[in-house]
Design an enzyme around this catalytic site. Structure first.
Site, PDB file in Angstrom:
ATOM      1  N   ASP A  69       0.842  -1.199   0.000  1.00 48.95           N
ATOM      2  CA  ASP A  69       0.000   0.000   0.000  1.00 48.95           C
ATOM      3  C   ASP A  69       0.875   1.246   0.000  1.00 48.95           C
ATOM      4  O   ASP A  69       1.942   1.266   0.614  1.00 48.95           O
ATOM      5  CB  ASP A  69      -0.899  -0.009   1.239  1.00 48.95           C
ATOM      6  CG  ASP A  69      -2.031   0.997   1.134  1.00 48.95           C
ATOM      7  OD1 ASP A  69      -2.321   1.463   0.013  1.00 48.95           O
ATOM      8  OD2 ASP A  69      -2.629   1.325   2.176  1.00 48.95           O
ATOM      9  N   ASN A 126       1.499   3.254  -3.022  1.00 50.59           N
ATOM     10  CA  ASN A 126       2.093   3.632  -4.304  1.00 50.59           C
ATOM     11  C   ASN A 126       1.602   4.995  -4.790  1.00 50.59           C
ATOM     12  O   ASN A 126       2.393   5.831  -5.250  1.00 50.59           O
ATOM     13  CB  ASN A 126       1.764   2.583  -5.375  1.00 50.59           C
ATOM     14  CG  ASN A 126       2.463   1.267  -5.145  1.00 50.59           C
ATOM     15  OD1 ASN A 126       3.461   1.194  -4.440  1.00 50.59           O
ATOM     16  ND2 ASN A 126       1.942   0.207  -5.747  1.00 50.59           N
ATOM     17  N   ARG A 146      -0.118   8.402 -10.392  1.00 40.40           N
ATOM     18  CA  ARG A 146      -0.154   7.231  -9.527  1.00 40.40           C
ATOM     19  C   ARG A 146       0.590   6.040 -10.145  1.00 40.40           C
ATOM     20  O   ARG A 146       1.236   5.265  -9.436  1.00 40.40           O
ATOM     21  CB  ARG A 146      -1.610   6.840  -9.250  1.00 40.40           C
ATOM     22  CG  ARG A 146      -2.361   7.830  -8.376  1.00 40.40           C
ATOM     23  CD  ARG A 146      -3.823   7.420  -8.230  1.00 40.40           C
ATOM     24  NE  ARG A 146      -3.970   6.079  -7.673  1.00 40.40           N
ATOM     25  CZ  ARG A 146      -3.984   5.816  -6.367  1.00 40.40           C
ATOM     26  NH1 ARG A 146      -3.866   6.811  -5.487  1.00 40.40           N
ATOM     27  NH2 ARG A 146      -4.133   4.577  -5.936  1.00 40.40           N
ATOM     28  N   HIS A 175       3.248   2.805  -8.892  1.00 37.82           N
ATOM     29  CA  HIS A 175       3.090   1.363  -9.118  1.00 37.82           C
ATOM     30  C   HIS A 175       4.347   0.784  -9.770  1.00 37.82           C
ATOM     31  O   HIS A 175       4.792  -0.302  -9.403  1.00 37.82           O
ATOM     32  CB  HIS A 175       1.872   1.098 -10.009  1.00 37.82           C
ATOM     33  CG  HIS A 175       0.571   1.514  -9.396  1.00 37.82           C
ATOM     34  ND1 HIS A 175       0.226   1.185  -8.101  1.00 37.82           N
ATOM     35  CD2 HIS A 175      -0.478   2.219  -9.907  1.00 37.82           C
ATOM     36  CE1 HIS A 175      -0.982   1.673  -7.840  1.00 37.82           C
ATOM     37  NE2 HIS A 175      -1.428   2.303  -8.910  1.00 37.82           N
ATOM     38  N   LEU A 190      11.465 -20.775  -3.470  1.00 37.57           N
ATOM     39  CA  LEU A 190      10.458 -19.853  -2.928  1.00 37.57           C
ATOM     40  C   LEU A 190       9.214 -19.909  -3.798  1.00 37.57           C
ATOM     41  O   LEU A 190       9.310 -19.941  -5.023  1.00 37.57           O
ATOM     42  CB  LEU A 190      10.998 -18.417  -2.906  1.00 37.57           C
ATOM     43  CG  LEU A 190      10.000 -17.325  -2.483  1.00 37.57           C
ATOM     44  CD1 LEU A 190       9.788 -17.346  -0.972  1.00 37.57           C
ATOM     45  CD2 LEU A 190      10.471 -15.938  -2.927  1.00 37.57           C
TER      46      LEU A 190
END
Length: 240
Positions: free
Chosen positions: A16, A18, A29, A33, A127
């Protein structure tokens, strides 16, 4: 390598901040991102170094479809670009790539790229990188209940079996079936809520909140969350 008893098996991150990060710099925006992708790379590398086996990221919620169309389209394009760019790194570092969520809402080209990345990395074992896209916790529980209801409707003789179901039995109907519940959930940007994320799976997760905006959350911040987790006394309702 740290004491494995203090390393979470599964770390999940609500990414949260970005948009705020970009706004502080006078940018659109989408700029935030794009920078957030660098944080994903940094945290993934640190997770492997620490011995974390599952790293999951809340990339796009069901509610995010209500954002401006231009931002949604830019995010989807960014997802495709990131997968294309990162696939060689996934294979080199043994990273299994998984996408979970309501994929029916994603366009065909994105779903094709997701399938390709998942198939090519299926054998990787260092992973598991789980990306939640078009996901919400309530949707997940609802779709699980629908699956179960449809199975019962198709075979009413299973009613006794369903009546005797336990929590683990129901968990197998969630999209996260086969993936351990998160030991640690991190949320960046100072917001103190779960935001409809992994509502069933987070029942006993340790929560870690930080004011750091996601594009600034890198290996050092990830390590700080792991260190905080190591201090927690996880009792699961028991007395020690």
């Amino acid at each position: 390598m740290e004491n494995n008893d203090k390393i979470p098996l599964h770390v999940s991150i609500i990414m949260d901040g970005n948009g705020r990060w970009a706004k502080e710099r006078g940018k659109e925006r989408c700029f935030g991102h794009a920078e957030g992708v660098e944080s994903v790379r940094s945290c993934t590398e640190e997770a492997i170094r620490k011995g974390v086996k599952y790293l999951s990221l809340f990339a796009f919620s069901e509610e995010n479809w209500n954002r401006p169309e231009a931002e949604v389209n830019a995010l989807m394009e960014l997802m495709v670009k990131a997968m294309v760019n990162e696939l060689p790194t996934f294979l080199k570092n043994g990273i299994r790539f998984i996408v979970l969520g309501n994929r029916a809402r994603l366009d065909d080209s994105l779903n094709e790229m997701i399938d390709e990345c998942m198939e090519k990395t299926a054998g990787c074992g260092n992973l598991s990188l789980v990306i939640f896209m078009s996901y919400s916790g309530r949707w997940d529980i609802l779709q699980a209940a629908k699956k179960l209801a449809l199975e019962l409707a198709a075979d009413p003789s299973r009613s006794a079996e369903v009546s005797g179901m336990g929590l683990e039995d129901f968990s197998r109907y969630l999209v996260t079936s086969g993936i351990p519940d998160p030991d640690l959930i991190i949320r960046t940007s100072g917001e103190l809520r779960i935001s409809n994320y992994l509502l069933w799976q987070c029942a006993y997760s340790e929560l870690y909140f930080t004011d750091v905006l996601w594009p600034d959350f890198r290996a050092e911040e990830f390590d700080a969350a792991i260190q905080e987790y190591a201090k927690r006394d996880r009792r699961y309702g028991k007395v020690k």
